[in-house]
Design a protein around this motif. Structure first.
Motif, short mmCIF file in Angstrom:
data_model
loop_
_atom_site.label_atom_id
_atom_site.label_comp_id
_atom_site.label_asym_id
_atom_site.label_seq_id
_atom_site.Cartn_x
_atom_site.Cartn_y
_atom_site.Cartn_z
N VAL A 1 0.85 -1.18 0.00
CA VAL A 1 0.00 0.00 0.00
C VAL A 1 0.89 1.23 0.00
O VAL A 1 1.62 1.48 0.96
CB VAL A 1 -0.94 0.02 1.22
CG1 VAL A 1 -1.81 1.28 1.21
CG2 VAL A 1 -1.82 -1.22 1.23
N ILE B 1 -7.62 7.13 3.23
CA ILE B 1 -8.04 5.98 2.42
C ILE B 1 -7.10 4.80 2.63
O ILE B 1 -7.53 3.67 2.86
CB ILE B 1 -8.11 6.37 0.92
CG1 ILE B 1 -9.22 7.39 0.69
CG2 ILE B 1 -8.34 5.12 0.07
CD1 ILE B 1 -9.30 7.89 -0.75
N GLY B 2 -5.80 5.07 2.57
CA GLY B 2 -4.83 4.00 2.76
C GLY B 2 -4.92 3.33 4.11
O GLY B 2 -4.76 2.12 4.24
N LEU C 1 -7.74 1.03 3.96
CA LEU C 1 -7.42 -0.07 3.05
C LEU C 1 -6.57 -1.12 3.76
O LEU C 1 -6.80 -2.32 3.58
CB LEU C 1 -6.69 0.47 1.82
CG LEU C 1 -6.14 -0.59 0.85
CD1 LEU C 1 -7.26 -1.47 0.30
CD2 LEU C 1 -5.38 0.09 -0.28
N CYS D 1 -2.20 4.83 -3.52
CA CYS D 1 -3.18 5.74 -2.91
C CYS D 1 -2.76 7.20 -2.93
O CYS D 1 -3.59 8.07 -2.68
CB CYS D 1 -3.44 5.32 -1.46
SG CYS D 1 -4.10 3.66 -1.28
N VAL E 1 -5.63 4.77 -7.39
CA VAL E 1 -6.74 5.54 -6.83
C VAL E 1 -6.84 6.86 -7.59
O VAL E 1 -6.04 7.78 -7.39
CB VAL E 1 -6.55 5.80 -5.33
CG1 VAL E 1 -7.74 6.60 -4.79
CG2 VAL E 1 -6.42 4.48 -4.57
N LEU F 1 -11.34 -1.18 -3.56
CA LEU F 1 -9.97 -1.36 -4.02
C LEU F 1 -9.55 -2.82 -3.95
O LEU F 1 -8.95 -3.36 -4.89
CB LEU F 1 -9.03 -0.49 -3.19
CG LEU F 1 -9.16 1.02 -3.38
CD1 LEU F 1 -8.39 1.78 -2.31
CD2 LEU F 1 -8.68 1.44 -4.77
#
Length: 348
Positions: free
Chosen positions: A6, A13-14, A17, A74, A98, A208
């Protein structure tokens, strides 16, 4: 797929995720600059590689040492970085970029992958860093991912609109939650029917992962709340969520406790002329957009993706807001200006 890299996984967001991937059995490695606190620093399931993702040597080292099955990009804001990443990770089983709903270059309702044209991007825009070229650069990143797919890379694109939820550093929704939590009368720009697609951050994370596992190379997938609400409905949803969490006091980051305010709020609508009395404009308000912004999510849903029910998503968002010190004061109108407008409207 068992291992994931990642790129940018500690902020918003990350961060979500990483949690999504861990919940589904992945071994995860983060690639970040190390400038922010790592929420997974004490989690032995998550490794960390420190470096700047714009440095190709850093990416090459990560490709060699981590050898990830899936790469989630991301924090990429220039198309050249997409081209570099798809080249360096060309033998990964999935590369997911992304992107953004801002990549679309035409106002249509809804905006559909492969049908609605994307923004153009000049050579100058491609290397720019200003907000004005954000959509152009994201669109060019999409095209870079599509070109990599044509060369055999399993590269895919996910396009979210405005993202909200816990740990949202933009504070766009925090501004509205703070307003509803503190005041009985809420000044609403326009007639309240403004419609701007939003998406809960945990749903972006699940999208994702699903795109990496089930998506098709060279394809883009919109992700957004499956049920949309207008600006006025969003405010009412916030009030409902404040009522849902009103049973217990909240301890803020500064150690103080407060009781969430529950109950109905009065929405007071104001057009451009009324707002001008307070030196305000419609676009001063977070999440306001003159023309509706709606993305079709049917393509993603066909992969088996589902979105979180709105009440549940807002409840979690409000809880996180109340536990934080975020209020959005820097991004929206101040209350003194709004009070001037409300005072004038009372005389009508």
């Amino acid at each position: 797929m068992d291992t994931a890299l990642v790129i940018g996984g500690t902020r918003f967001i990350g961060r979500h995720l990483v949690a999504e991937l861990l919940d589904h059995g992945y071994d995860v490695t983060l690639l970040t600059r190390g400038n922010r606190e790592n929420p997974y620093a004490d989690d032995d399931r998550v490794d960390h590689v420190e470096g700047d993702r714009t440095n190709e040597t850093v990416l090459e080292a990560a490709a060699t040492t981590v050898d990830p099955d899936a790469v989630f990009d991301c924090v990429v804001y220039h198309p050249s970085d997409v081209r570099a990443a798809t080249r360096i990770f060309d033998d990964s089983e999935a590369y997911v970029y992304v992107s953004s709903g801002a990549a679309y270059g035409r106002e249509e309702i809804p905006k559909r992958e492969g049908e609605t044209p994307l923004e153009t991007c000049t050579a100058e825009q491609a290397v720019d860093d200003t907000f004005e070229t954000y959509g152009n650069r994201k669109a060019e990143g999409d095209r870079a991912a599509f070109a990599a797919a044509e060369d055999g890379v399993r590269a895919m694109v996910v396009r979210p609109p405005i993202v909200y939820g816990p740990h949202d550093y933009t504070e766009r929704l925090d501004w509205w939650i703070d307003r509803v939590n503190r005041f009985d009368r809420i000044l609403v720009p326009g007639d309240g029917t403004n419609l701007r697609h939003r998406v809960y951050v945990a749903d972006v994370a699940s999208a994702l992962r699903l795109v990496a596992e089930r998506g098709a190379a060279g394809e883009a997938y919109n992700v957004g709340d499956r049920r949309l609400v207008t600006l006025a409905e969003m405010i009412e949803l916030i009030a409902e969520s404040l009522g849902n969490v009103a049973d217990s006091p909240t301890e803020h980051a500064n150690g103080e406790q407060s009781e969430p305010r529950a109950g109905d709020v009065e929405l007071v609508h104001a057009g451009p002329r009324e707002l001008a009395a307070g030196g305000l404009e419609l676009d001063d308000y977070p999440l306001y957009r003159t023309y509706p912004h709606v993305l079709s999510t049917a393509k993603l849903a066909a992969l088996g993706w589902e979105s979180t029910p709105l009440v549940e998503a807002m409840d979690r968002t409000v809880e996180d807001h109340l536990e934080s010190d975020r209020n959005g004061d820097e991004i929206g109108p101040d209350r003194e200006a709004e009070e001037r407008v409300l005072g004038i409207l009372e005389t009508f």
